[in-house]
Write a protein that holds these residues in place. Structure first.
Motif, short mmCIF file in Angstrom:
data_model
loop_
_atom_site.label_atom_id
_atom_site.label_comp_id
_atom_site.label_asym_id
_atom_site.label_seq_id
_atom_site.Cartn_x
_atom_site.Cartn_y
_atom_site.Cartn_z
N TRP A 71 0.82 -1.21 0.00
CA TRP A 71 0.00 0.00 0.00
C TRP A 71 0.85 1.26 0.00
N LYS A 73 -3.26 -0.73 5.37
CA LYS A 73 -4.62 -1.11 5.70
C LYS A 73 -4.58 -2.15 6.82
N SER A 89 0.51 4.24 -8.43
CA SER A 89 -0.16 5.01 -7.38
C SER A 89 -1.45 5.67 -7.84
N TYR A 129 -4.67 6.37 -11.05
CA TYR A 129 -5.49 5.82 -12.12
C TYR A 129 -5.18 6.52 -13.45
N PRO A 142 -3.20 2.69 -4.52
CA PRO A 142 -3.96 3.75 -3.84
C PRO A 142 -5.05 3.18 -2.94
N HIS A 143 -5.50 4.00 -2.00
CA HIS A 143 -6.51 3.59 -1.03
C HIS A 143 -7.93 3.93 -1.49
N TYR A 144 -8.12 4.23 -2.72
CA TYR A 144 -9.43 4.67 -3.20
C TYR A 144 -9.67 4.09 -4.59
N GLY A 145 -10.92 4.09 -5.01
CA GLY A 145 -11.25 3.64 -6.35
C GLY A 145 -11.31 2.13 -6.46
N ASN A 146 -11.51 1.65 -7.67
CA ASN A 146 -11.59 0.23 -7.98
C ASN A 146 -10.24 -0.23 -8.53
#
Length: 243
Positions: free
Chosen positions: A9, A14, A176, A178, A212-216
């Motif tokens: 990560w 996480k 990192s 998109y 990254p910690h967001y998105g799909n």
């Protein structure tokens, strides 16, 4: 040669899943590349800490190096207990503050790395390339018996990195951001750039890391595969690759 992803990560861990850390092994010899937040706890699921004597750090951002201090105290305590008789050797970019910090703890040694450094650590040969990141950071090429792992560490895309990675059996590429996001000012690659790197390097296999910690996350994978081919996967804690 075997590599185990300990964590992948970016920024912070996480629950149960650490930041950057990669265990590389061959014929009983073990090397740890990066030791970010959460790595030391997860690492012990795969190996006794006393069996690793060499840690190579790409740079000193906390998601790549914060657990080194805890590792040093593990070595100190276990040396006093007679459980290990080798110092912990840390390799990283030149930094007087970090050097003093590392060497202030007994049973730790430090050796600086730069772009001209060539290291032989056990069965592994290591070469380095300075990356594009806000702090001094090095991509690394790890070779053992004509098999090669290239780890980009944190960087934005640049052509020399593709040359450095040419023909890698395994490319561990930071991803990192998109597709369509511009990470140049932060020193990071997006998914399409990671795929482009894999394609230009003609890497046999690629793992996307520093996620990254967001998105799909599947969108990261799809974007990279559209450019770099299907031999690309997302890093996961405990994931192993053997040659």
């Amino acid at each position: 040669m075997k590599i185990t992803v300990i964590g992948m990560w970016g920024g912070f861990p996480k629950k149960g899943e650490p930041c950057s850390g990669y265990l590389i092994q061959h014929e009983g010899f073990s090397l740890l590349v990066d030791c970010g937040s959460g790595v030391l706890m997860k690492l012990q699921e795969f190996i006794n800490l006393n069996e690793i004597h060499h840690v190579v750090l790409s740079h000193y951002h906390y998601d790549h190096s914060s657990d080194v201090g805890a590792y040093q105290f593990s070595r100190l305590v276990n040396t006093k207990l007679g459980k290990v008789d080798h110092p912990l050797c840390i390799y990283g970019p030149e930094n007087p503050v970090k050097k003093d910090e590392f060497t202030s703890i007994p049973y730790t040694q430090f050796q600086r790395i730069d772009q001209d450094t060539e290291l032989t650590i056990g069965p592994f040969q290591l070469n380095f390339l300075k990356s594009i990141h806000p702090v001094e950071t090095y991509a690394m090429k790890i070779t053992c018996k004509n098999q090669t792992i290239v780890y980009t560490a944190d960087t934005s895309y640049f052509e020399e990195l593709a040359v450095f990675s040419k023909g890698a059996d395994l490319l561990i590429a930071e991803c990192s951001l998109y597709e369509g996001m511009d990470g140049k000012s932060f020193g990071h690659m997006n998914a399409r750039e990671a795929g482009l790197l894999a394609a230009k390097a003609e890497a046999k296999q690629t793992i996307l890391t520093h996620l990254p910690h967001y998105g799909n996350l599947q969108e990261l994978l799809q974007s990279a595969q559209e450019v770099g081919g299907m031999a690309i996967d997302l890093a996961k804690p405990g994931m192993t690759v053997k040659f």
